[in-house]
Write a protein that holds these residues in place. Structure first.
Motif, short mmCIF file in Angstrom:
data_model
loop_
_atom_site.label_atom_id
_atom_site.label_comp_id
_atom_site.label_asym_id
_atom_site.label_seq_id
_atom_site.Cartn_x
_atom_site.Cartn_y
_atom_site.Cartn_z
N GLU A 29 0.84 -1.20 0.00
CA GLU A 29 0.00 0.00 0.00
C GLU A 29 0.87 1.26 0.00
O GLU A 29 1.92 1.29 0.63
CB GLU A 29 -0.91 -0.02 1.23
CG GLU A 29 -1.87 -1.20 1.21
CD GLU A 29 -2.38 -1.59 2.60
OE1 GLU A 29 -3.54 -2.02 2.69
OE2 GLU A 29 -1.62 -1.44 3.57
N THR A 81 -7.36 -4.05 -2.05
CA THR A 81 -7.81 -3.48 -0.78
C THR A 81 -8.19 -4.63 0.14
O THR A 81 -8.30 -5.80 -0.28
CB THR A 81 -9.03 -2.56 -0.95
OG1 THR A 81 -10.20 -3.36 -1.25
CG2 THR A 81 -8.82 -1.55 -2.08
N SER A 134 -2.50 0.98 -4.32
CA SER A 134 -1.71 -0.17 -3.89
C SER A 134 -1.38 -1.05 -5.08
O SER A 134 -1.94 -0.90 -6.17
CB SER A 134 -2.47 -0.98 -2.83
OG SER A 134 -3.67 -1.48 -3.37
#
Length: 398
Positions: free
Chosen positions: A223, A278, A342
């Protein structure tokens, strides 16, 4: 004319396809997504690595040092933005000095232009940096890897390669009269050879082709944050920590991009699906596959605490992320950073829990499978492509 099917439209797959066309082969490229460079290539930090981290004589060492030159030359020749700006690797405590010295020795062994410098010399490059010593690496750069892929696609178009987006490989079997057959859903492609550059799905494609790969892909998400525009002046170039030699990740670092923005990261947490960008991206199938693989549990016993737990905490805490950055540049605070996407790293893991450190390429009859090509694979893409093309044409030297 010999024909080859390349599975995967990231930078390694496209570079390989281009190298094969230059050698006179007829190439088809299959990419399951609707655009090129959709995953690892399009979600990385765009750093042209110098090659200092890797064991002398390894694939990574040889291919990244050569790739550092060839990818920059390619970018300049074909109008892709690139800047060779150099970087600092900084020791923030006396305890890190031995590891920094080892890096300097590796740089020398690998032919990487680098030198140990004092804190005051480091501040000439980065006025806000904090360190007890630093390694200045001159050949590190910043590039637009997606732009490299766009240039490769143009070259492949000009070479009349068959480029197919939105076309997954659904089945692979030996051809009835030799070679391989690849079912796509729309048709069956007959080719003399197959090259698997499927990245996050490389092990699955290998099994689909009848190979039993020696390692399994485990996805790790990295990330990123970025500095707010008014705080970008804190970083002039690239600032890296001294990495943990036992891990394949380089640690959270600061990178000034071609557009002047400054990216911070990445951390490293287990992704909950192969393309899990995510915490909300979850695949029951992918998680079950991970849970059944004994290598994951052996890896977890070694790294889950405190390393893995610290990475997860940093994932959920902007304050912790900022604290990691402040070790390098003390002026950076929690209020200075905002989230910025990310990426997911396709990390190969062996059944005994060992992370595959080097590039891993395995072959079978009429097949070449790239089973581990995380960073610095983008830097090394043109060199990896030459090696794969040698394998396909029977010219590889062990």
């Amino acid at each position: 004319m010999r024909t080859v099917v390349v599975i995967g439209g990231g930078i390694v797959g496209l570079a390989t396809a281009w190298e094969l066309t230059k050698r006179g082969l007829d190439v088809t490229v299959l990419e399951k997504e609707e655009h090129w460079a959709a995953h690892q290539t399009g979600h990385n930090s765009n750093v042209v690595h110098a090659g200092l981290y890797y064991k002398p004589g390894s694939f990574k060492a040889r291919m990244s040092t050569a790739g550092n030159r060839s990818i920059v030359d390619f970018a300049r020749q074909y109008g892709v933005p690139v800047e060779v700006c150099g970087k600092l690797v900084v020791a923030t405590s006396e305890a890190e000095l031995p590891a920094l010295k080892v890096l300097a020795e590796r740089a020398e062994a690998n032919g990487v232009p680098a030198k140990l410098i004092t804190p005051s010399e480091a501040r000439e490059y980065e006025p806000e940096v904090s360190c007890v010593a630093a390694l200045r690496v001159e050949s590190t750069g910043i590039i637009d890897f997606a732009g490299v892929c766009a240039a490769l696609v143009r070259l492949l178009d000009e070479s009349d390669a068959d480029l197919r987006l939105g076309t997954p490989a659904l089945g692979i079997r030996p051809g009835r009269t030799g070679g391989v057959e690849v079912a796509t859903g729309d048709d069956v492609i007959h080719a003399d050879a197959l090259v698997n550059c499927a990245g996050l799905h490389a092990d699955r494609v290998a099994r689909l082709a009848g190979l039993t790969p020696s390692a399994r892909i485990v996805p790790f998400r990295g990330e990123y944050y970025e500095l707010k525009p008014e705080r970008r002046h804190l970083v002039r170039g690239l600032i890296y920590p001294v990495p943990d030699a036992s891990l394949p990740f380089l640690g959270v670092h600061l990178t000034r991009m071609l557009d002047g923005s400054v990216h911070a990261g990445p951390n490293a947490v287990l992704a909950l699906r192969r393309e899990g960008y995510t915490w909300r991206d979850v695949s029951a199938k992918d998680l079950a596959e991970v849970a059944r693989f004994p290598g994951v549990w052996r890896l977890a016993r070694k790294y889950a605490y405190p390393t893995g737990l610290d990475e997860v905490r940093r994932s959920f805490s902007r304050r912790r992320f900022a604290e990691s950055l402040a070790r390098l540049v003390p002026a950076v605070t929690e209020d200075d950073i905002v989230r910025h996407g990310s990426g997911v790293r396709a990390q190969a893991l062996r059944p005994d829990g060992a992370l595959v450190d080097d590039f891993l390429i395995e072959t079978a009859r009429n097949q070449v499978h790239v089973l581990n090509a995380p960073s610095p694979a983008a830097t090394s893409a043109l060199e990896i492509a030459k090696h794969i093309a040698d394998e396909v044409t029977g010219q590889a030297v062990s």
